[in-house]
Design an enzyme around this catalytic site. Structure first.
Site: not given
Ligand SMILES: Cc1cc2nc3c(=O)[nH]c(=O)nc-3n(C[C@H](O)[C@H](O)[C@H](O)COP(=O)(O)OP(=O)(O)OC[C@H]3O[C@@H](n4cnc5c(N)ncnc54)[C@H](O)[C@@H]3O)c2cc1C
Ligand SMILES: NC(=O)c1ccc[n+]([C@@H]2O[C@H](COP(=O)([O-])OP(=O)(O)OC[C@H]3O[C@@H](n4cnc5c(N)ncnc54)[C@H](O)[C@@H]3O)[C@@H](O)[C@H]2O)c1
Length: 460
Positions: A448, A45
């Site tokens: 600074h 994500t």
């Molecule tokens: C618009 C937005 C802005 C954000 N901004 C920030 C920020 O500035 N700073 C910050 O720290 N966080 C931010 N976040 C939150 C951050 O992106 C998430 O907390 C983080 O990416 C979560 O990572 P994760 O490791 O949980 O998994 P993710 O990175 O969400 O990855 C999960 C992956 O699993 C895959 N998947 C799901 N189900 C299955 C399945 N059954 N089989 C195979 N693949 C699957 C998905 O396609 C995805 O690629 C933001 C989120 C959004 C939506």
């Protein structure tokens, strides 16, 4: 034909924790498979639809707003294009990095068929993969409002909002959390008329009131209308190029607004749908997250859950820390856990709004319960003469507040709304977790002109 694969480590989802564990374990000689359901999501994500693309868009919006070199619509399209180029590069780099370390990246949707075996569908062929260790890292997905019209084309989520072909003249955002605040800033800086509606009874409800007032001024200055106490009931088509949002205001009266787009940003829920967790006997929490202990173990031996899917704070750096906890438990001495985590946050409005630890009311209650005194060290940024950097950058808006327990000289919380707050907050978080006294932070020698001088000003 079904192919069967046995691996040492099976990672489901290309998120921050999963990819980091996958690469480290593959580099250590383990056979590792990582299943990702979408090729547009290699790397997860954060780099494809979360942190990185939204901050690129915000950066371009800020530059355009400060010094326009073209009209709003052209600048908007250029920003969307740059976002696309950046994310596709990062997506490819993530795939190359993983494969370069020897990780077997499998395209398709994984669903458990037993405790440690998943079926992968949607790729070139059906597969079954069994892992000695399994890491569930499937992230979270947007909450969809169960309301009439929520499926209209003009009602979009945060991913679609990053890929609009044209700049909307007007936008209504449902939800004033971090996504709502950041997208409101981004669109408003490209000249879109933005309205935000939220159910909460006061704006920026998660922040101290003095800080919320400053945030309100920042939003006002961008022409953003912030409406609280609103219960959205329906979305309706309104001609060919608008959508009507209907809500009940705090007095129960029906209100409506017509806008070119509606962005729904009312939270993200752990992605456990279609994961077959029941077939593995993996337990969920009441809120639908995969239930884990402080080592991020699920109730099934050898199966872990990391990142948003385990119901912890939804930040990339928390997912990154989750990977350390799992490595420690499964392949290390188990000493690193989720206990005593200090988790800073930054919402990337302009200037950024960063927090760590407690807000003022909660801090007072906690400190006074110990029979001690809370010192509130706070100032408006424009009134801090020994920290000229915000003035140099032309953005002296905001307020900084650091909360200190007088008797112990401990920092118990901070909120910084200022230029460079996203960096400064990490220093305070580190001081809190390493128990560095507030007076030591205040007595530091800082370059600074730098924003770190706020520590000299408030704590010195
Ligand atoms: C618009 C937005 C802005 C954000 N901004 C920030 C920020 O500035 N700073 C910050 O720290 N966080 C931010 N976040 C939150 C951050 O992106 C998430 O907390 C983080 O990416 C979560 O990572 P994760 O490791 O949980 O998994 P993710 O990175 O969400 O990855 C999960 C992956 O699993 C895959 N998947 C799901 N189900 C299955 C399945 N059954 N089989 C195979 N693949 C699957 C998905 O396609 C995805 O690629 C933001 C989120 C959004 C939506
Ligand atoms: N800079 C960052 O670190 C950053 C940026 C964006 C997202 N994120 C992560 O993504 C998560 C999800 O963000 P989010 O803003 O979607 O969720 P959120 O849960 O943080 O905020 C949702 C907002 O929507 C409101 N809301 C809920 N239901 C509503 C309804 N029916 N009508 C109107 N308003 C309603 C809530 O009161 C809240 O203010 C965040 O919690 C954060 O962890 C982080």
């Amino acid at each position: 034909m079904t192919e069967n694969m046995k691996v040492d480590v099976l990672v489901i989802g290309f998120g921050k924790a999963g990819k980091t564990i996958a690469m480290k374990r593959a580099a250590s000689g383990d056979r590792v498979a990582l299943v990702e359901q979408s090729s547009t999501m290699y790397g997860g994500t954060c780099i494809n639809i979360g942190c990185v693309p939204t901050k690129a868009l915000l950066t371009d919006a800020e530059r355009h707003h400060a010094k326009p070199t073209t009209d709003d619509s052209t600048a908007f399209s250029e920003a969307i294009q740059r976002r696309g180029t950046l994310t596709s590069k990062m997506n490819q780099v993530n795939l190359d990095l993983a494969e370069g370390k020897g990780v077997i990246v499998v395209d398709g949707h994984a669903s458990f068929i037993s405790e440690k075996t998943v079926e992968v569908t949607g790729g070139e062929e059906r597969m079954e993969i069994t892992g000695e260790t399994v890491i569930i890292n499937t992230g979270a997905e947007p909450v969809v409002l169960p309301l009439p019209g929520a499926d209209l084309e003009r009602v979009i989520d945060s991913t679609q909002a990053q890929q609009l072909d044209e700049r909307p003249e007007s936008l209504l955002i449902v939800g004033g959390g971090p996504i709502g605040m950041e997208f409101a800033t981004y669109f408003a800086k490209f000249g879109t008329k933005v309205t935000v509606v939220d159910t909460v009874d006061k704006p920026f409800a998660n922040f101290d009131r003095d800080i919320a007032e400053h945030v309100g001024t920042i939003m006002d200055n961008l022409g953003i209308t912030w409406i609280t106490g609103a219960q959205v009931t329906e979305f309706r088509e309104s001609g060919a190029d608008a959508v009507t949002t209907v809500w009940k205001d705090g007095d129960g009266n029906e209100q409506t607004a017509d806008t070119a787009q509606v962005l729904v940003a009312v939270g993200r829920k752990p992605a456990t749908k279609d994961l077959g967790l029941d077939k593995a006997g993996i337990e969920l929490t009441e809120r639908g997250a995969v239930a884990v202990d402080k080592h991020l173990r699920t109730n099934v031996e050898g199966v872990y859950a990391a990142g948003d899917v385990n119901g912890g704070p939804q930040f990339t750096y928390v997912s990154f820390d989750d990977h350390r906890v799992i490595l420690s438990d499964r392949w290390g001495d188990g000493s690193r856990t989720t206990d005593n985590r200090v988790v800073p946050t930054t919402t990337f409005i302009d200037p950024p709004l960063a927090t760590v630890g407690l807000g003022e009311d909660a801090a007072r209650e906690e400190v006074e319960a110990r029979g001690n005194t809370l010192d509130v060290k706070a100032a408006d940024i424009k009134d801090i003469p020994i920290m000229p950097r915000p003035k140099i950058l032309g953005n002296p808006e905001g307020r900084a507040k650091i909360l200190v327990e007088r008797e112990t000289d401990r920092i118990v919380g901070a909120t910084l709304l200022c230029v460079d707050a996203q960096e400064l907050i990490n220093t305070l978080a580190l001081a809190m977790s390493a128990e560095i006294p507030a007076s030591t932070v205040g007595g530091g020698i800082y370059t600074h002109p730098s924003s770190s001088e706020v520590f000299n000003a408030l704590l010195g």
